[in-house]
Design an enzyme around this catalytic site. Structure first.
Site, PDB file in Angstrom:
ATOM      1  N   SER A 158     -33.637  -6.289 -22.274  1.00  0.00           N
ATOM      2  CA  SER A 158     -33.879  -7.209 -21.072  1.00  0.00           C
ATOM      3  C   SER A 158     -34.072  -8.714 -21.402  1.00  0.00           C
ATOM      4  CB  SER A 158     -34.840  -6.746 -20.371  1.00  0.00           C
ATOM      5  OG  SER A 158     -36.172  -6.580 -20.944  1.00  0.00           O
ATOM      6  N   LEU A 159     -34.063  -9.423 -20.420  1.00  0.00           N
ATOM      7  CA  LEU A 159     -34.261 -10.762 -20.814  1.00  0.00           C
ATOM      8  C   LEU A 159     -35.461 -11.413 -20.100  1.00  0.00           C
ATOM      9  CD1 LEU A 159     -30.514 -12.108 -19.573  1.00  0.00           C
ATOM     10  CD2 LEU A 159     -31.450 -11.925 -21.731  1.00  0.00           C
ATOM     11  N   ASP A 207       1.077  -1.157   0.077  1.00  0.00           N
ATOM     12  CA  ASP A 207      -0.082  -0.113  -0.110  1.00  0.00           C
ATOM     13  C   ASP A 207       0.782   1.428   0.084  1.00  0.00           C
ATOM     14  OD1 ASP A 207      -2.099  -1.798  -0.019  1.00  0.00           O
ATOM     15  OD2 ASP A 207      -2.786  -1.184   1.958  1.00  0.00           O
ATOM     16  N   ALA A 208       1.763   1.177   0.708  1.00  0.00           N
ATOM     17  CA  ALA A 208       2.580   2.527   1.003  1.00  0.00           C
ATOM     18  C   ALA A 208       3.626   2.926  -0.229  1.00  0.00           C
ATOM     19  CB  ALA A 208       3.690   2.170   2.187  1.00  0.00           C
ATOM     20  N   LYS A 221     -27.208 -18.494 -22.786  1.00  0.00           N
ATOM     21  CA  LYS A 221     -27.174 -17.797 -24.239  1.00  0.00           C
ATOM     22  C   LYS A 221     -26.697 -18.719 -25.305  1.00  0.00           C
ATOM     23  CE  LYS A 221     -25.463 -13.881 -21.621  1.00  0.00           C
ATOM     24  NZ  LYS A 221     -24.370 -12.538 -21.431  1.00  0.00           N
ATOM     25  N   TYR A 238       2.511   1.944  -3.255  1.00  0.00           N
ATOM     26  CA  TYR A 238       1.519   2.600  -4.262  1.00  0.00           C
ATOM     27  C   TYR A 238       1.151   4.038  -4.020  1.00  0.00           C
ATOM     28  CZ  TYR A 238      -2.949   2.553  -6.503  1.00  0.00           C
ATOM     29  OH  TYR A 238      -4.120   2.799  -7.624  1.00  0.00           O
ATOM     30  N   ASP A 239       0.905   4.312  -2.746  1.00  0.00           N
ATOM     31  CA  ASP A 239       0.520   5.644  -2.464  1.00  0.00           C
ATOM     32  C   ASP A 239       1.691   6.564  -2.893  1.00  0.00           C
ATOM     33  OD1 ASP A 239      -1.950   4.606  -1.423  1.00  0.00           O
ATOM     34  OD2 ASP A 239      -1.061   4.886   0.809  1.00  0.00           O
ATOM     35  N   LYS A 257     -26.108 -15.067 -13.258  1.00  0.00           N
ATOM     36  CA  LYS A 257     -26.784 -13.660 -13.634  1.00  0.00           C
ATOM     37  C   LYS A 257     -26.489 -12.643 -12.348  1.00  0.00           C
ATOM     38  CE  LYS A 257     -31.443 -11.745 -14.566  1.00  0.00           C
ATOM     39  NZ  LYS A 257     -31.321 -10.637 -13.637  1.00  0.00           N
TER      40      LYS A 257
HETATM   41  S1  IVH Z   1     -26.858 -10.895 -20.877  1.00  0.00           S
HETATM   42  C1  IVH Z   1     -29.215  -9.205 -24.518  1.00  0.00           C
HETATM   43  N1  IVH Z   1     -25.540 -11.799 -18.992  1.00  0.00           N
HETATM   44  O1  IVH Z   1     -29.880  -9.367 -15.947  1.00  0.00           O
HETATM   45  C2  IVH Z   1     -28.837  -9.835 -23.265  1.00  0.00           C
HETATM   46  N2  IVH Z   1     -27.406 -10.029 -18.443  1.00  0.00           N
HETATM   47  O2  IVH Z   1     -33.205  -9.559 -16.613  1.00  0.00           O
HETATM   48  C3  IVH Z   1     -28.283  -9.101 -22.266  1.00  0.00           C
HETATM   49  N3  IVH Z   1     -27.419  -9.452 -16.248  1.00  0.00           N
HETATM   50  O3  IVH Z   1     -30.618  -6.030 -17.149  1.00  0.00           O
HETATM   51  C4  IVH Z   1     -27.979  -9.270 -21.047  1.00  0.00           C
HETATM   52  N4  IVH Z   1     -25.909 -10.871 -15.557  1.00  0.00           N
HETATM   53  O4  IVH Z   1     -28.379  -6.374 -16.004  1.00  0.00           O
HETATM   54  C5  IVH Z   1     -26.478 -10.814 -19.241  1.00  0.00           C
HETATM   55  N5  IVH Z   1     -24.285 -12.560 -17.299  1.00  0.00           N
HETATM   56  C6  IVH Z   1     -25.206 -11.713 -17.665  1.00  0.00           C
HETATM   57  C7  IVH Z   1     -25.916 -11.073 -16.728  1.00  0.00           C
HETATM   58  C8  IVH Z   1     -27.023 -10.104 -17.089  1.00  0.00           C
HETATM   59  C9  IVH Z   1     -26.962 -10.027 -14.913  1.00  0.00           C
HETATM   60  C10 IVH Z   1     -28.603  -8.646 -15.840  1.00  0.00           C
HETATM   61  C11 IVH Z   1     -28.774  -7.521 -17.004  1.00  0.00           C
HETATM   62  C12 IVH Z   1     -30.267  -7.366 -17.547  1.00  0.00           C
HETATM   63  C13 IVH Z   1     -30.946  -8.414 -16.853  1.00  0.00           C
HETATM   64  C14 IVH Z   1     -32.016  -9.028 -17.453  1.00  0.00           C
END
Ligand code: IVH
Length: 440
Positions: free
Chosen positions: A83-84, A34-35, A302, A37-38, A122
């Site tokens: 969104s998913l 740390d030191a 995915k 780095y500072d 996720k």
């Molecule tokens: S992919 C088009 N990968 O989950 C696909 N999303 O309900 C784009 N999220 O709003 C998203 N971890 O914020 C993807 N490994 C991950 C993720 C992720 C979290 C969130 C993201 C999105 C939400 C969907």
């Protein structure tokens, strides 16, 4: 020091500090004390004070924050942040797989082929778009409505896991837009809430709210003081060198590029041959959920092949090539039927809410601790209230908050008794604790 010497020294120092930041915040493998780095940072700050033209937006000195803002500008995203679809049931995920195979023409009779998927945790944080120009971070924004978000560039600059300029990795001329999640590790979240409580401020209900509240701080020095992390998971826009050629043919190659540029990329992802493996991954991860250093709320599945993603395309707001297979929620709503007082071995009185039994992520919860009178006063939990309860791992279930609009009339604040409910002795108050005097 001459201009030329200063410029050279500045570049050396900046590169050295960047490498240490990357080692510490991304690789979790510190390379300097740390030191020391500072000392490097101090030298860089002094150099920039003398030669302000060297203070570029991607200099490591720009991570400390300090600016105060009135509000946030709106920014249109380079690409919409989709969104998913959220799925809770395995059968729904199987239907997704069927749709994908049909869409790709892989469901032809006997020769039905499996699709390769990438399964990723996720993250339960805040979705962010980062924009880089010629490899330099220029702006970042919250998801907002998916098209337009809030400009939180200054706050994101304080997040050490976000590179202010790319490391090695594929050449990144022009505009690159990256998507990922800002989150706060659970250890930092606990520490933050402790500090907030000690200062008499309201703690955050969960890590997600803490991350969101910190990213949207108007005072960037507050953001800088909290340990935010960022995981990158998508390159949304990349000005490919050759037209028509996908620079990242698979999810895996894309994650590799992000990692090479210096981002924090989750290593616990799994490429799955067919859906069955992804479902196993989901079950395994759910079993390990409480051991992870940050909160996740499911698995994102995915299609691995990016050209296949393009062929599948999207619906109005979500892609056809990915879904979120969620975990059961950690929070549920239920009713406080009674508040009882427990007396521990040490004589400490603890108020406990007796709840209408409710299933919280697979476990029936019928009691939740209210800790002590201070916590009771702060949350103002009353008999008859409807409350949000939370269960995280082995931790005792907790009342997160009261849904005040559901409070019936005629309820009363709850006070711990000053006579012990077990032996009738006098109770004294010591700091936050109520103690039975019998046995003290
Ligand atoms: S992919 C088009 N990968 O989950 C696909 N999303 O309900 C784009 N999220 O709003 C998203 N971890 O914020 C993807 N490994 C991950 C993720 C992720 C979290 C969130 C993201 C999105 C939400 C969907």
């Amino acid at each position: 020091m001459s201009k030329a010497t200063a410029t050279k020294r500045h570049a050396e120092l900046a590169a050295e500090i960047r490498a240490h930041d990357h080692a510490y915040y991304v690789l979790d493998n510190p390379t300097i004390a740390d030191a020391a780095y500072d000392k490097l940072m101090k030298e860089l700050i002094a150099l920039e004070a003398e030669h302000p033209e060297l203070r570029t937006s991607d200099s490591p000195t720009q991570r400390v924050g300090g600016g105060l803002r009135e509000g946030f500008k709106k920014i249109k995203h380079v690409k919409p942040l989709l969104s998913l679809d959220s799925l809770m049931q395995q059968s729904e995920v199987e239907e997704f797989d069927e749709r994908v195979r049909k869409g790709l023409g892989l469901d032809e009779g006997l020769f039905a082929a499996a699709v390769a998927y990438m399964a990723e945790p996720k993250f339960d944080g805040l979705s962010i778009e980062l924009v880089y120009e010629d490899g330099v971070f220029v702006r970042g924004s919250t998801r907002g409505d998916g098209e337009v978000g809030e400009d939180v560039t200054d706050n994101l600059r304080t997040v050490r896991a976000i590179p202010l300029r790319f490391n090695d990795g594929p050449p990144a001329k022009g505009v690159v837009a990256i998507r990922g999640e800002v989150l706060i590790p659970l250890s930092a979240f606990d520490e933050l809430n402790k500090r907030l409580l000690e200062a008499g401020s309201e703690p955050f209900a969960n890590a997600r709210n803490a991350a969101a509240g910190t990213v949207r701080q108007l005072d960037t020095s507050i953001t800088a003081s909290r340990r935010l992390d960022f995981f990158a998971y998508d390159i949304m826009h990349f000005e490919a060198p050759a037209k028509g050629k996908t620079p990242f043919p698979t999810q895996q190659s894309m994650l590799d590029a992000l990692r090479a540029w210096g981002f924090h990329v989750e290593s616990g992802v799994k490429r799955c041959e067919g859906l069955a493996e992804a479902i196993t991954f989901h079950a395994d991860l759910m079993a390990r959920r409480d051991e992870l250093p940050y909160e996740i709320d499911g698995v994102v599945i995915k299609v691995d092949d990016r050209a296949a993603q393009t062929r599948l395309g999207m619906r109005s707001r979500s892609p056809r090539w990915a879904v979120a297979f969620k975990f059961p929620p950690r929070e549920e709503i239920t009713l406080v039927q009674d508040i009882v007082v427990q007396v521990g071995r040490t004589g400490k009185l603890t108020p406990v809410a007796q709840l209408k039994p409710v299933d919280v992520s697979g476990v029936t919860v019928s009691r939740a601790t209210l800790h002590n009178q201070d916590e009771l006063d702060r949350k103002d939990v009353r008999i008859g209230d409807t409350v949000r309860v939370r269960r995280a791992g082995d931790v005792i279930p907790e009342v997160v908050e009261v849904l005040l609009d559901k409070r019936p009339s005629g309820t009363k604040r709850f006070e711990l008794p000053m006579k012990c409910p077990v032996c009738g002795s006098e109770v004294i108050r010591e700091g936050a604790a109520h103690l039975c005097t019998n046995g003290l």
